[in-house]
Each structure stands twice: as C-alpha cells, then as structure tokens.
Motif scaffolding. Structure first.
Motif, PDB file in Angstrom:
ATOM      1  N   ILE A 126       0.837  -1.204   0.000  1.00  0.00           N
ATOM      2  CA  ILE A 126       0.000   0.000   0.000  1.00  0.00           C
ATOM      3  C   ILE A 126       0.869   1.249   0.000  1.00  0.00           C
ATOM      4  O   ILE A 126       0.603   2.217  -0.734  1.00  0.00           O
ATOM      5  CB  ILE A 126      -0.947  -0.009   1.205  1.00  0.00           C
ATOM      6  CG1 ILE A 126      -1.954  -1.159   1.086  1.00  0.00           C
ATOM      7  CG2 ILE A 126      -1.676   1.322   1.333  1.00  0.00           C
ATOM      8  CD1 ILE A 126      -2.883  -1.277   2.272  1.00  0.00           C
ATOM      9  N   GLY A 127       1.936   1.230   0.804  1.00  0.00           N
ATOM     10  CA  GLY A 127       2.804   2.403   0.890  1.00  0.00           C
ATOM     11  C   GLY A 127       3.488   2.718  -0.410  1.00  0.00           C
ATOM     12  O   GLY A 127       3.620   3.895  -0.784  1.00  0.00           O
ATOM     13  N   LEU A 128       3.932   1.700  -1.135  1.00  0.00           N
ATOM     14  CA  LEU A 128       4.641   1.935  -2.388  1.00  0.00           C
ATOM     15  C   LEU A 128       3.688   2.124  -3.565  1.00  0.00           C
ATOM     16  O   LEU A 128       3.594   3.201  -4.149  1.00  0.00           O
ATOM     17  CB  LEU A 128       5.596   0.772  -2.679  1.00  0.00           C
ATOM     18  CG  LEU A 128       6.229   0.782  -4.078  1.00  0.00           C
ATOM     19  CD1 LEU A 128       7.149   1.990  -4.227  1.00  0.00           C
ATOM     20  CD2 LEU A 128       6.991  -0.508  -4.339  1.00  0.00           C
ATOM     21  N   ILE A 129       2.950   1.061  -3.899  1.00  0.00           N
ATOM     22  CA  ILE A 129       2.164   1.074  -5.125  1.00  0.00           C
ATOM     23  C   ILE A 129       0.913   1.930  -4.969  1.00  0.00           C
ATOM     24  O   ILE A 129       0.495   2.607  -5.908  1.00  0.00           O
ATOM     25  CB  ILE A 129       1.805  -0.370  -5.534  1.00  0.00           C
ATOM     26  CG1 ILE A 129       3.099  -1.163  -5.704  1.00  0.00           C
ATOM     27  CG2 ILE A 129       0.982  -0.399  -6.803  1.00  0.00           C
ATOM     28  CD1 ILE A 129       2.906  -2.585  -6.100  1.00  0.00           C
ATOM     29  N   GLY A 130       0.308   1.922  -3.776  1.00  0.00           N
ATOM     30  CA  GLY A 130      -0.868   2.759  -3.569  1.00  0.00           C
ATOM     31  C   GLY A 130      -0.557   4.233  -3.717  1.00  0.00           C
ATOM     32  O   GLY A 130      -1.242   4.965  -4.458  1.00  0.00           O
ATOM     33  N   LEU A 131       0.490   4.696  -3.041  1.00  0.00           N
ATOM     34  CA  LEU A 131       0.860   6.112  -3.145  1.00  0.00           C
ATOM     35  C   LEU A 131       1.329   6.464  -4.549  1.00  0.00           C
ATOM     36  O   LEU A 131       1.012   7.543  -5.066  1.00  0.00           O
ATOM     37  CB  LEU A 131       1.948   6.438  -2.124  1.00  0.00           C
ATOM     38  CG  LEU A 131       1.509   6.441  -0.656  1.00  0.00           C
ATOM     39  CD1 LEU A 131       2.697   6.732   0.252  1.00  0.00           C
ATOM     40  CD2 LEU A 131       0.414   7.481  -0.423  1.00  0.00           C
ATOM     41  N   ALA A 132       2.082   5.576  -5.195  1.00  0.00           N
ATOM     42  CA  ALA A 132       2.545   5.850  -6.557  1.00  0.00           C
ATOM     43  C   ALA A 132       1.372   5.937  -7.530  1.00  0.00           C
ATOM     44  O   ALA A 132       1.374   6.774  -8.449  1.00  0.00           O
ATOM     45  CB  ALA A 132       3.520   4.763  -7.003  1.00  0.00           C
ATOM     46  N   THR A 133       0.362   5.094  -7.348  1.00  0.00           N
ATOM     47  CA  THR A 133      -0.825   5.152  -8.214  1.00  0.00           C
ATOM     48  C   THR A 133      -1.580   6.453  -8.015  1.00  0.00           C
ATOM     49  O   THR A 133      -2.027   7.081  -8.987  1.00  0.00           O
ATOM     50  CB  THR A 133      -1.746   3.954  -7.914  1.00  0.00           C
ATOM     51  OG1 THR A 133      -1.037   2.737  -8.121  1.00  0.00           O
ATOM     52  CG2 THR A 133      -2.966   3.974  -8.823  1.00  0.00           C
ATOM     53  N   ILE A 134      -1.733   6.876  -6.774  1.00  0.00           N
ATOM     54  CA  ILE A 134      -2.424   8.135  -6.496  1.00  0.00           C
ATOM     55  C   ILE A 134      -1.646   9.314  -7.073  1.00  0.00           C
ATOM     56  O   ILE A 134      -2.228  10.233  -7.677  1.00  0.00           O
ATOM     57  CB  ILE A 134      -2.631   8.304  -4.986  1.00  0.00           C
ATOM     58  CG1 ILE A 134      -3.590   7.230  -4.463  1.00  0.00           C
ATOM     59  CG2 ILE A 134      -3.175   9.691  -4.656  1.00  0.00           C
ATOM     60  CD1 ILE A 134      -3.748   7.228  -2.959  1.00  0.00           C
ATOM     61  N   ILE A 135      -0.318   9.295  -6.909  1.00  0.00           N
ATOM     62  CA  ILE A 135       0.507  10.382  -7.444  1.00  0.00           C
ATOM     63  C   ILE A 135       0.395  10.455  -8.964  1.00  0.00           C
ATOM     64  O   ILE A 135       0.243  11.536  -9.545  1.00  0.00           O
ATOM     65  CB  ILE A 135       1.974  10.196  -7.006  1.00  0.00           C
ATOM     66  CG1 ILE A 135       2.115  10.439  -5.506  1.00  0.00           C
ATOM     67  CG2 ILE A 135       2.901  11.140  -7.781  1.00  0.00           C
ATOM     68  CD1 ILE A 135       3.489  10.103  -4.962  1.00  0.00           C
ATOM     69  N   SER A 136       0.470   9.311  -9.637  1.00  0.00           N
ATOM     70  CA  SER A 136       0.374   9.309 -11.098  1.00  0.00           C
ATOM     71  C   SER A 136      -1.000   9.763 -11.568  1.00  0.00           C
ATOM     72  O   SER A 136      -1.109  10.483 -12.579  1.00  0.00           O
ATOM     73  CB  SER A 136       0.679   7.907 -11.639  1.00  0.00           C
ATOM     74  OG  SER A 136      -0.272   6.967 -11.174  1.00  0.00           O
ATOM     75  N   PHE A 137      -2.058   9.409 -10.825  1.00  0.00           N
ATOM     76  CA  PHE A 137      -3.406   9.835 -11.203  1.00  0.00           C
ATOM     77  C   PHE A 137      -3.559  11.350 -11.052  1.00  0.00           C
ATOM     78  O   PHE A 137      -4.010  12.033 -11.973  1.00  0.00           O
ATOM     79  CB  PHE A 137      -4.440   9.111 -10.345  1.00  0.00           C
ATOM     80  CG  PHE A 137      -5.846   9.599 -10.542  1.00  0.00           C
ATOM     81  CD1 PHE A 137      -6.562   9.251 -11.671  1.00  0.00           C
ATOM     82  CD2 PHE A 137      -6.455  10.417  -9.599  1.00  0.00           C
ATOM     83  CE1 PHE A 137      -7.862   9.699 -11.861  1.00  0.00           C
ATOM     84  CE2 PHE A 137      -7.744  10.867  -9.767  1.00  0.00           C
ATOM     85  CZ  PHE A 137      -8.450  10.511 -10.908  1.00  0.00           C
ATOM     86  N   VAL A 138      -3.174  11.868  -9.897  1.00  0.00           N
ATOM     87  CA  VAL A 138      -3.304  13.308  -9.655  1.00  0.00           C
ATOM     88  C   VAL A 138      -2.443  14.096 -10.634  1.00  0.00           C
ATOM     89  O   VAL A 138      -2.897  15.095 -11.228  1.00  0.00           O
ATOM     90  CB  VAL A 138      -2.914  13.639  -8.199  1.00  0.00           C
ATOM     91  CG1 VAL A 138      -2.888  15.150  -7.987  1.00  0.00           C
ATOM     92  CG2 VAL A 138      -3.893  12.991  -7.230  1.00  0.00           C
ATOM     93  N   LEU A 139      -1.213  13.655 -10.849  1.00  0.00           N
ATOM     94  CA  LEU A 139      -0.322  14.350 -11.774  1.00  0.00           C
ATOM     95  C   LEU A 139      -0.856  14.297 -13.200  1.00  0.00           C
ATOM     96  O   LEU A 139      -0.831  15.302 -13.927  1.00  0.00           O
ATOM     97  CB  LEU A 139       1.071  13.717 -11.702  1.00  0.00           C
ATOM     98  CG  LEU A 139       2.195  14.411 -12.460  1.00  0.00           C
ATOM     99  CD1 LEU A 139       2.424  15.816 -11.915  1.00  0.00           C
ATOM    100  CD2 LEU A 139       3.479  13.596 -12.380  1.00  0.00           C
TER     101      LEU A 139
END
Length: 329
Positions: A106-119
């Motif tokens: 969750i810490g790695l892939i979850g945050l990376a997915t959210i960052i890529s979506f928002v960006l």
C-alpha cells in the motif's frame, strides 16, 4: 437514500460471490497443501495418520467433512478474522503474513498510483485547455512509456540508476544492516529511499494514460454549450477551466482510477519481483507456487475488498460530483 441502499445491497452480494469463488477456486486446483506440508515434515521422520488429520483440521481441508460444511466453516472463520495457517510460512498465520506485507504494498504502489493519477489529471487538464502548447506535444512521449512492457521499463531503470549510475539501491525495502525497523526517522528515510525507484517506474508507466484521457475529455467538454455560456458571462478563465470543464471531464477517469486503485495489490507482483520488494505480491507468488490455499484465499480476499471498496468510494464520489447520478437511481 434509495441510491445508497441500492449500492450497499449490490456490494454485499458482490462480496458474498467473491468469497464463494475464493473458497472453491483454490480447491479446484491440482495439489494438496496438506501433502506439501507433510513432505516438509517427513524429512524429520514418518508422519502418522493422526498427525495428518490434525494438519487437515489446522489448514481447513478436512477430507472427512463434506464440502458444504467446509464452506460454512470458512465463512464463519472469515467473519471472525481467522484466515487460517500458511503452509509457505508455517506456523505463521495468514493474518500475520498479510499484516507484515500489506503495508509495504500500500505504501509503495498505492501512493505511486495516487501520485500518477493526480499528476496525470492536472497535466491533462492544462494540456486540454491549451491545445497545441508544448505540454500538449509532450503527451505522445509520456504514452510511449505506457506502451513499453512494465517489467522491461523497470529493468532498464534498475540497470541505469542502480547499476551504471548507482543512485538507488538494487533491491530490498530498506537498509537491513544499518537501520532498525520502527516509526523513526532513519527507518522512514531508508524506506523512502529504497522505494523511490519502484515508485518512479510506476508513475512513468501510468501517468501518460491519465494525461491522454483527461486531455481528450477536456477537449470534448470545452465544446459544450455550458462552457460557452460561462465564458459569455465573463467568468474568470481559471474558474471556467476547473469548475465547469475539469469537473465534468474528470468523471470518466474516476472509474479507471477505481479499477487501478483496487488492483494495487494484484498488480504488485511484477513490481515486487523486479525490485525484490517485501510486499504482498511476493507473498502471493510464493503461495501459488506452494499451493498454499489459506494464504491465497487471504490475499484474494484483500484484493476483493480493495476492488469493491475502491469502486464503492468512487460511486459515492460520483454522487457528490455529479448529483444527476442520484437522480437517475
């Protein structure tokens, strides 16, 4: 209220169907986890029939009970939080294994997915608003990263930034030699450092799709009559772009975001194998290789809850962003 009741009923039925499939599919697979565990124990001496029966009870695969009885017991254990014992990590319980590996994923892939979506949404919004600009011309480059196989992109970045130019570590989740796991500064910094390259790989491989989708929806939305009306009223361009255009253009992207966020756990297998990351994807792969029914069922249950929870959250956000959704229910 009717809208929310319908959604709740749908997701309750979907959860029951997922739990049912989660019970039967591993049992339809060839192999037996009891035989695997006995083969490990037989190296220390012969295993008696009583020991075998005890292992069957422990792993929830009692051959003396009918399948429907095992199914009822399984549902009762799930609702009590008892997911069984893992064969792969015996005698650790499935709950312990998931509790140890899930935060990493969750810490790695979850945050990376959210960052890529928002960006991707923010950049796609600007690219659609200013068609023909340099940002709009960058989108084909970003989508090129999405077309490259993910594991290939990960291996290239790993080779360049961890081998040729050793900026990032080659593998692992943190520095096991110099930091002590816990809620402290050195450990958190080490986790961020070790997770930077996997997160960068995820962002590069997915941000282009979000940008392209948001850009195309912005172009389509800007041609609507209500945008022309808002501009004719003399509203500030930023308000027209964000409140009128982007708010409606982002709606289709939410559905895709729910799917990608829900499958964070399932999609972590390749990432964690390439970077040797200690997440739940590696545990799932080991469980499949060992025919570990209990661990597979536990991880599939986490995936199911993640997908259903993400879709439920997006449905509720849809109802807030677009009130017409509640009116049609």
């Amino acid at each position: 209220m009717r809208f929310y009741l319908q959604k709740a009923a749908f997701y309750v039925v979907a959860l029951w169907a997922a739990l049912t499939l989660n019970f039967f599919i591993p049992r339809w697979m060839p192999g037996n986890p009891v035989d695997i565990l006995i083969s490990k124990l037989s190296a220390k001496g012969p295993v008696s029939p009583a020991t075998r029966h005890a292992l069957e009870l422990l792993l929830g695969t009692n051959s003396n009970e009918p399948l429907w009885k095992q199914y009822v017991d399984y549902l009762g254990n799930v609702f009590h939080g008892d997911l069984g014992v893992s064969v792969t990590y015996f005698p650790a319980s499935v709950t312990q294994i998931i509790g140890q590996t899930l935060p990493w994923t969750i810490g790695l892939i979850g945050l990376a997915t959210i960052i890529s979506f928002v960006l991707g949404i923010l950049l796609g919004q600007l690219a659609g608003w200013k068609r023909g600009s340099w940002l709009d011309n960058v989108i084909p480059v970003t989508t090129m990263f999405q077309s490259v196989p993910y594991f290939w992109l990960a291996l290239i970045l790993l080779y360049v930034f961890a081998s040729i130019v050793p900026i990032f570590p080659l593998n692992g989740g943190y520095d096991v030699y110099s930091v002590e796991p816990g809620f402290n500064g050195p450990f958190i910094g080490s986790v961020l450092y070790y997770g930077a390259l996997p997160a960068l790989t995820i962002v590069l491989s997915s941000v282009g799709g979000w940008m392209l989708g948001m850009r195309n929806m912005m172009v389509s939305t800007l041609s609507e009559d209500y945008i022309l009306t808002a501009e004719a009223k003399g509203l500030h361009p930023r308000r027209v772009r964000t409140v009128y255009a982007a708010r409606n253009a982002v709606l289709p992207s939410f559905a895709g975001f729910a799917i990608s966020l829900g499958f964070v756990v399932a999609g972590s297998i390749v990432t964690e194998q390439v970077f040797s990351y200690p997440g739940i994807g590696s545990a799932l792969l080991n469980a499949v290789q060992s025919n570990d029914y209990a661990l597979m069922q536990g991880i599939f249950l986490v995936i199911t809850i993640s997908v259903l929870g993400a879709n439920l959250l997006v449905d509720l956000l849809y109802a807030i962003i677009d009130p017409r959704t509640r009116a049609r229910a």
